[in-house]
Design a protein around this motif. Structure first.
Motif, PDB file in Angstrom:
ATOM      1  N   UNK A  89      13.655  -9.292 -12.351  1.00  0.00           N
ATOM      2  CA  UNK A  89      12.820  -8.080 -12.361  1.00  0.00           C
ATOM      3  C   UNK A  89      13.144  -7.173 -11.186  1.00  0.00           C
ATOM      4  N   UNK A  90      14.014  -7.643 -10.297  1.00  0.00           N
ATOM      5  CA  UNK A  90      14.415  -6.848  -9.149  1.00  0.00           C
ATOM      6  C   UNK A  90      15.553  -5.918  -9.520  1.00  0.00           C
ATOM      7  N   UNK A  91      15.634  -4.806  -8.823  1.00  0.00           N
ATOM      8  CA  UNK A  91      16.727  -3.867  -9.029  1.00  0.00           C
ATOM      9  C   UNK A  91      17.324  -3.484  -7.686  1.00  0.00           C
ATOM     10  N   UNK A  92      18.612  -3.252  -7.671  1.00  0.00           N
ATOM     11  CA  UNK A  92      19.315  -2.918  -6.429  1.00  0.00           C
ATOM     12  C   UNK A  92      18.822  -1.567  -5.908  1.00  0.00           C
ATOM     13  N   UNK A  93      18.316  -1.519  -4.678  1.00  0.00           N
ATOM     14  CA  UNK A  93      17.767  -0.273  -4.140  1.00  0.00           C
ATOM     15  C   UNK A  93      18.836   0.557  -3.430  1.00  0.00           C
ATOM     16  N   UNK A  94      18.516   1.819  -3.216  1.00  0.00           N
ATOM     17  CA  UNK A  94      19.388   2.653  -2.391  1.00  0.00           C
ATOM     18  C   UNK A  94      19.197   2.315  -0.910  1.00  0.00           C
ATOM     19  N   UNK A  95      17.951   2.116  -0.527  1.00  0.00           N
ATOM     20  CA  UNK A  95      17.614   1.772   0.855  1.00  0.00           C
ATOM     21  C   UNK A  95      16.785   0.493   0.854  1.00  0.00           C
ATOM     22  N   UNK A  96      17.059  -0.383   1.792  1.00  0.00           N
ATOM     23  CA  UNK A  96      16.290  -1.617   1.929  1.00  0.00           C
ATOM     24  C   UNK A  96      15.662  -1.646   3.320  1.00  0.00           C
ATOM     25  N   UNK A  97      14.412  -2.092   3.370  1.00  0.00           N
ATOM     26  CA  UNK A  97      13.695  -2.266   4.637  1.00  0.00           C
ATOM     27  C   UNK A  97      13.660  -3.758   4.960  1.00  0.00           C
ATOM     28  N   UNK A  98      13.955  -4.106   6.196  1.00  0.00           N
ATOM     29  CA  UNK A  98      13.827  -5.488   6.658  1.00  0.00           C
ATOM     30  C   UNK A  98      12.656  -5.532   7.632  1.00  0.00           C
ATOM     31  N   UNK A  99      11.722  -6.455   7.376  1.00  0.00           N
ATOM     32  CA  UNK A  99      10.504  -6.515   8.181  1.00  0.00           C
ATOM     33  C   UNK A  99      10.113  -7.968   8.400  1.00  0.00           C
TER      34      UNK A  99
ATOM     35  N   UNK B 177       0.820  -1.216   0.000  1.00  0.00           N
ATOM     36  CA  UNK B 177       0.000   0.000   0.000  1.00  0.00           C
ATOM     37  C   UNK B 177       0.853   1.264   0.000  1.00  0.00           C
ATOM     38  N   UNK B 178       2.152   1.127   0.257  1.00  0.00           N
ATOM     39  CA  UNK B 178       3.085   2.260   0.252  1.00  0.00           C
ATOM     40  C   UNK B 178       3.662   2.375  -1.162  1.00  0.00           C
ATOM     41  N   UNK B 179       3.285   3.414  -1.887  1.00  0.00           N
ATOM     42  CA  UNK B 179       3.597   3.487  -3.317  1.00  0.00           C
ATOM     43  C   UNK B 179       5.091   3.589  -3.594  1.00  0.00           C
ATOM     44  N   UNK B 180       5.885   4.124  -2.643  1.00  0.00           N
ATOM     45  CA  UNK B 180       7.317   4.306  -2.913  1.00  0.00           C
ATOM     46  C   UNK B 180       8.150   3.061  -2.593  1.00  0.00           C
ATOM     47  N   UNK B 181       7.521   1.995  -2.114  1.00  0.00           N
ATOM     48  CA  UNK B 181       8.222   0.710  -1.977  1.00  0.00           C
ATOM     49  C   UNK B 181       8.109  -0.016  -3.313  1.00  0.00           C
ATOM     50  N   UNK B 182       9.238  -0.213  -3.972  1.00  0.00           N
ATOM     51  CA  UNK B 182       9.215  -0.736  -5.345  1.00  0.00           C
ATOM     52  C   UNK B 182       9.069  -2.253  -5.404  1.00  0.00           C
ATOM     53  N   UNK B 183       9.780  -2.963  -4.534  1.00  0.00           N
ATOM     54  CA  UNK B 183       9.771  -4.426  -4.570  1.00  0.00           C
ATOM     55  C   UNK B 183       9.661  -4.975  -3.150  1.00  0.00           C
ATOM     56  N   UNK B 184       8.985  -6.121  -3.041  1.00  0.00           N
ATOM     57  CA  UNK B 184       8.913  -6.843  -1.770  1.00  0.00           C
ATOM     58  C   UNK B 184       9.441  -8.250  -2.010  1.00  0.00           C
TER      59      UNK B 184
ATOM     60  N   UNK C  13      -3.952 -15.473  -5.043  1.00  0.00           N
ATOM     61  CA  UNK C  13      -5.315 -15.320  -4.517  1.00  0.00           C
ATOM     62  C   UNK C  13      -5.562 -13.896  -4.036  1.00  0.00           C
ATOM     63  N   UNK C  14      -4.574 -13.307  -3.360  1.00  0.00           N
ATOM     64  CA  UNK C  14      -4.779 -11.982  -2.762  1.00  0.00           C
ATOM     65  C   UNK C  14      -4.171 -10.861  -3.604  1.00  0.00           C
ATOM     66  N   UNK C  15      -3.827 -11.195  -4.843  1.00  0.00           N
ATOM     67  CA  UNK C  15      -3.458 -10.205  -5.855  1.00  0.00           C
ATOM     68  C   UNK C  15      -2.293  -9.307  -5.423  1.00  0.00           C
ATOM     69  N   UNK C  16      -1.271  -9.915  -4.832  1.00  0.00           N
ATOM     70  CA  UNK C  16      -0.068  -9.165  -4.483  1.00  0.00           C
ATOM     71  C   UNK C  16       0.777  -8.987  -5.747  1.00  0.00           C
ATOM     72  N   UNK C  17       1.080  -7.741  -6.075  1.00  0.00           N
ATOM     73  CA  UNK C  17       1.669  -7.417  -7.379  1.00  0.00           C
ATOM     74  C   UNK C  17       3.191  -7.262  -7.369  1.00  0.00           C
ATOM     75  N   UNK C  18       3.765  -6.831  -6.255  1.00  0.00           N
ATOM     76  CA  UNK C  18       5.193  -6.488  -6.249  1.00  0.00           C
ATOM     77  C   UNK C  18       6.032  -7.461  -5.428  1.00  0.00           C
ATOM     78  N   UNK C  19       5.597  -8.698  -5.348  1.00  0.00           N
ATOM     79  CA  UNK C  19       6.245  -9.675  -4.478  1.00  0.00           C
ATOM     80  C   UNK C  19       7.064 -10.669  -5.295  1.00  0.00           C
ATOM     81  N   UNK C  20       8.312 -10.858  -4.866  1.00  0.00           N
ATOM     82  CA  UNK C  20       9.187 -11.880  -5.442  1.00  0.00           C
ATOM     83  C   UNK C  20       9.600 -12.840  -4.332  1.00  0.00           C
TER      84      UNK C  20
ATOM     85  N   UNK D 127      19.425 -11.500  -3.702  1.00  0.00           N
ATOM     86  CA  UNK D 127      18.497 -11.383  -4.832  1.00  0.00           C
ATOM     87  C   UNK D 127      18.388  -9.941  -5.303  1.00  0.00           C
ATOM     88  N   UNK D 128      18.420  -8.994  -4.393  1.00  0.00           N
ATOM     89  CA  UNK D 128      18.361  -7.578  -4.766  1.00  0.00           C
ATOM     90  C   UNK D 128      19.683  -7.087  -5.334  1.00  0.00           C
ATOM     91  N   UNK D 129      20.779  -7.672  -4.892  1.00  0.00           N
ATOM     92  CA  UNK D 129      22.097  -7.214  -5.323  1.00  0.00           C
ATOM     93  C   UNK D 129      22.459  -7.689  -6.719  1.00  0.00           C
TER      94      UNK D 129
END
Length: 396
Positions: free
Chosen positions: A91-101, A32-39, A57-64, A82-84
């Motif tokens: 389809x993933x790209x190396x981010x400037x900042x990564x969130x761990x959750x 739901x956070x538009x500036x998070x590009x990949x999960x 089933x739950x239509x998650x679009x940005x999940x790898x 995988x991000x590196x």
């Protein structure tokens, strides 16, 4: 996670809350956070198929998906790899900042995510913290108290945490096998191997982690409360009598902290605004002028077409009024029996349909009492979302 502390055979991130896997709520919060590009989700090989089914089933679009390791740190390291890679075949790209959750912290809000990301961009690493609930003590070898820590000087480390990608990836590349197998704190790795001091950000009370079986019930209560904050009263454009306005006022009293709005469906089912559908999971459909379910059926068709019930159980309460000087109670009840069959059909699509008959006299005081009873029943149905009551016709 394997759900060992929860004591259930299913890994806790796949446990159902309101018939939906816990991890799907966490993914929805992040997507739901538009500036998070990949999960990126680290998942065991044996659970990959189940995770793919959840995504579909739950239509998650940005999940790898990446294969997890045998420990928390090894799973995170696989996700960072995988991000590196950032190759032409990914389809993933190396981010400037990564969130761990954590997959089992489903209630993270955008403001907390933004705070840790901004702090990480400035300091290299950041993490959410919360006050300690209990005092931490150190036992001696014989099981007696050795010493206790001054609680006010310490904090509990929570998730989310954020890092400059190059900082945390370098830390994982340099850390020892002991760290990967027995460590738990990502911020400590950034400090130990990259000399990066993490900025600590005060987190919200909703960052708690689902760990034990009782936490699933707490998570269900939180979700029910959240999806009961928007109530839409749907009525025919012709139905605007005194009893309808009184019901609206009574519901506003029952839901003091909720947004109770009224909408008219009109002749076309598409008259209900899309924004109302996207925000609302609770509908009170008033049928005054007729004894059938015309307005309710129109609303149910609209909700079915929206496919919003895949995320949360939608509540629809079909309200019917019966004046004492009109048709008999028995005739009215007979007309409304079809609610059971209608409820069976829509329950398959996660829509909970209830019926409510409000019998009102001519005296104003008694009318207020009956409508007040009806509003209390509506409030209970919306807050509890009990599927076993779907199809029941309740009488106020």
């Amino acid at each position: 996670g394997c759900g060992e502390r929860m004591g259930v055979p299913t890994p806790k991130q796949f446990c159902l809350v309101l018939e939906r896997p816990l991890i799907s709520y966490a993914l929805q919060a992040l997507e739901s956070v538009h500036w998070i590009e990949d999960v990126v989700v680290a998942v065991t090989r044996e659970n990959t198929e189940a995770m793919e089914a959840i995504i579909q089933r739950y239509q998650h679009k940005r999940v790898s998906l990446v294969e997890s390791g045998v420990t928390r740190h090894r799973s995170i390291f696989n996700g960072l790899r995988a991000l590196a890679e950032d190759g032409p075949d990914t389809k993933l790209s190396k981010p400037e900042v990564v969130i761990i959750h954590d997959a089992v912290r489903p209630f993270v809000e955008e403001d907390v995510l933004l705070k840790v990301v901004i702090a990480a961009k400035e300091h290299g690493a950041a993490g959410a913290i919360r006050p300690l609930v209990s005092t931490v003590i150190s036992p001696s070898a014989d099981g007696c108290l050795d010493h206790s820590l001054e609680r006010a000087r310490y904090k509990a480390s929570e998730m989310p945490q954020a890092f400059l990608f190059d900082v945390i990836y370098k830390a994982y590349q340099q850390c020892s096998d002991y760290d990967l197998d027995f460590g738990t704190e990502c911020l400590q790795l950034a400090l130990q191997y990259c000399q990066t001091k993490a900025k600590l950000v005060e987190g919200s009370p909703d960052l708690w982690k689902v760990t034990y079986k009782r936490d699933l019930y707490a998570a269900e209560a939180v979700i029910k409360e959240r999806i009961s904050q928007q109530i839409c009263i749907v009525k025919d454009v012709k139905e605007d009598g005194e009893h309808v306005g009184l019901l609206e006022e009574m519901l506003k009293n029952e839901f003091k902290h909720a947004d109770v709005t009224s909408k008219a469906l009109g002749p076309a089912a598409g008259d209900l605004p899309r924004v109302t559908l996207e925000r609302c999971c609770s509908f009170v459909c008033v049928n005054v002028m007729n004894s059938d379910f015309h307005e309710t059926q129109k609303l149910l068709k609209l909700l079915e077409d929206s496919h919003l019930s895949i995320f949360y159980p939608l509540v629809v309460i079909s309200v019917h009024f019966l004046a004492y000087n009109s048709v008999s109670f028995g005739e009215k009840m007979e007309d409304l029996r079809q609610i059971r069959e209608l409820a069976k059909e829509v329950k398959k699509r996660n829509i909970l349909l209830y019926g409510l008959l409000i019998c009102y006299p001519q005296e104003e005081l008694k009318l207020q009492q009956r409508v007040g009873q009806g509003a209390a029943i509506i409030a209970a149905l919306i807050k509890e979302r009990n599927p076993s009551l779907a199809g029941q016709l309740l009488v106020a």
